[in-house]
Design a protein around this motif. Structure first.
Motif, mmCIF file in Angstrom:
data_model
loop_
_atom_site.group_PDB
_atom_site.id
_atom_site.type_symbol
_atom_site.label_atom_id
_atom_site.label_comp_id
_atom_site.label_asym_id
_atom_site.label_seq_id
_atom_site.Cartn_x
_atom_site.Cartn_y
_atom_site.Cartn_z
ATOM 1 N N ASP A 347 0.817 -1.222 0.000
ATOM 2 C CA ASP A 347 0.000 0.000 0.000
ATOM 3 C C ASP A 347 0.848 1.268 0.000
ATOM 4 N N SER A 372 -0.657 -6.478 1.930
ATOM 5 C CA SER A 372 -1.538 -5.315 1.858
ATOM 6 C C SER A 372 -2.417 -5.206 3.108
ATOM 7 N N ARG A 378 -5.415 0.900 6.001
ATOM 8 C CA ARG A 378 -4.715 1.504 4.870
ATOM 9 C C ARG A 378 -4.925 3.023 4.791
#
Ligand code: G6P
Length: 439
Positions: A347, A372, A378
């Motif tokens: 990310d 990820s 995120r």
């Protein structure tokens, strides 16, 4: 007998130095540090002399063959160094007091590494670290830089991006503390657990697996957050306000600094309460330092006193010694450090600094691949990384507009007029340490 290793510690007059010395003494057989150069500036001379004399007593009492040098001449010290450690504080604790007081007086979090204060600590520190890197290129081009100056992630990023210096490792004690404290909660030995951390400095999450391959993260979350109040794993953050339902849903353990993002209101209320009654954390640290230096002055004291544990950064220096040991001997120890992402967290850009679990080899840290994050992590991570990049850019260019973008983007800074007002006050207060803005 091997040639031995030369270590240079910049900010050598720090109260943390006895832990570093203790760390080198206990590893002396594997890591023969024959020269330890403690470097400080004129304003830190008195502390350097006190802590330097204590370091000499510690080395003598341990009977190890290591010379301790004290100097105000950084370039003299850096010549042919093998490892350089940085634990400096530009503007000393007085600058930190301003980083904490000015935002608080406008109703914003006042903290040394997060929010407005953290941004200004980066602005003061980045140019100094980049100067050190330039000296290293000339005087010790093969040396490794082990940085624990805050904000440790942004400093590492600046060294990689603007210093163009790859041999850097950024270190923070939060993962180190987590391993010790959480292994105890799981009633396991740290060596029987694998902790995988991913994120950036002071904004990371982790999982834990035991030696039989069982994922123990949810059990740990239950034990840490499921019952009474969750305890804090670090001395400078008193309360852990995170609630079970939120952490359970993450399936990863957040770091103590998440308190600032997930519970800004409570953290601010606590800081304001302290501010009213006892002053800010930096003022408390000043008192602790005074007590520590009074102890260090005792000519009979030749070991690290217990009181050092009251500082938030306890265990930093010992971890630094282990990183040096692992690089020097290619020990391949597993440790969590700030290093170049190189695709570990998909990310974030590959060339950016991340704080991740690594194998520390003779060629430096090699991150364990993470992959990820889900959107719930995120979003904040990418926002904060962008904020860091803008802050470092501003530190190097002295550009007012770029700095204002970093301020506005930071979730701990209320945007609009307050951001600009706090920023202007901090710029004025730290003018002497911000040559890129004022020359
Ligand atoms: C924590 C952080 C460090 C920080 C320290 C502050 O442990 O990980 O980055 O330097 O606390 O401690 P202090 O005692 O100076 O408030």
């Amino acid at each position: 007998m091997s040639k031995g290793i030369k270590i240079v510690t910049i900010g050598g007059g720090s109260s943390y130095t006895p832990e570093l010395v203790e760390g080198f003494i206990k590893r002396f057989d594997e890591l023969p540090v024959r020269e330890l150069w403690l470097v400080d500036i004129e304003a830190g001379k008195e502390k350097l002399e006190i802590v330097g004399a204590m370091a000499k007593r510690m080395v003598k009492a341990a009977g190890v063959d290591c010379e301790v040098h004290l100097t105000l001449d950084r370039r003299e010290a850096l010549k042919d160094a093998d490892f350089v450690t940085t634990q400096l504080r530009v503007g000393l604790l007085d600058a930190r007091i301003l980083d904490e007081r000015i935002p608080l007086s406008h109703g914003l979090i006042g903290q040394e590494t997060n929010g407005a204060g953290g941004i200004f600590k980066a602005l003061r520190t980045v140019p100094v670290i980049l100067d050190i890197v330039e000296d290293m290129k000339e005087l010790c081009p093969n040396a490794w830089l082990i940085n624990f100056t805050n904000p440790a992630g942004m400093v590492t990023e600046a060294v990689l991006r603007y210093g163009k210096w790859d041999k850097v490792v950024g270190l923070c004690n939060i993962p180190v503390n987590a391993v010790f404290e959480e292994a105890e909660i799981l009633e396991e030995k740290p060596k029987n657990l694998f902790f995988q951390f991913a994120g950036i400095n002071h904004l990371h999450w982790h999982t834990v697996v035991d030696s039989k391959g069982n994922d123990r993260t949810d059990e740990l979350i239950g034990k840490m957050y499921g019952q009474e109040e969750a305890k804090s794993i670090v001395a400078n953050i008193k309360d852990n306000n995170l609630i079970f339902e939120q952490v359970e849903n993450l399936h990863m353990v957040p770091c103590p600094y998440h308190n600032y993002y997930y519970y800004t209101d409570k953290m601010l209320a606590e800081e304001l309460e302290d501010f009213k009654n006892n002053g800010t954390r930096a003022e408390k640290v000043k008192q602790i330092e005074q007590e520590l230096f009074d102890l260090y002055k005792d000519p009979k004291l030749d070991y690290k006193p217990q009181q050092l544990a009251e500082r938030g950064g306890a265990r930093y220096s010992d971890a630094a010694c282990e990183i040096i040991n692992s690089i020097h001997n290619d020990k391949r120890t597993t440790m969590t450090v700030s290093t170049r992402n190189n695709g570990t967290i998909t990310d974030l850009p590959s060339d950016t600094a991340v704080e991740v679990t690594c194998m520390i080899t003779g060629k430096g840290p090699i991150p364990y691949t993470f992959g990820s994050f889900e959107p719930k992590q995120r979003g904040l991570l990418q926002l904060m990384k962008s904020m860091e990049l803008l802050t470092i850019d501003a530190a190097v260019t002295g550009d007012y507009g770029t700095l204002l973008q970093a301020f506005t983007m930071n979730p701990l800074v209320t945007s609009g007029d307050v951001a600009k007002q706090v920023m202007d006050e901090l710029l004025e207060a730290h003018k002497q340490y911000l040559p890129n803005f004022f020359n």
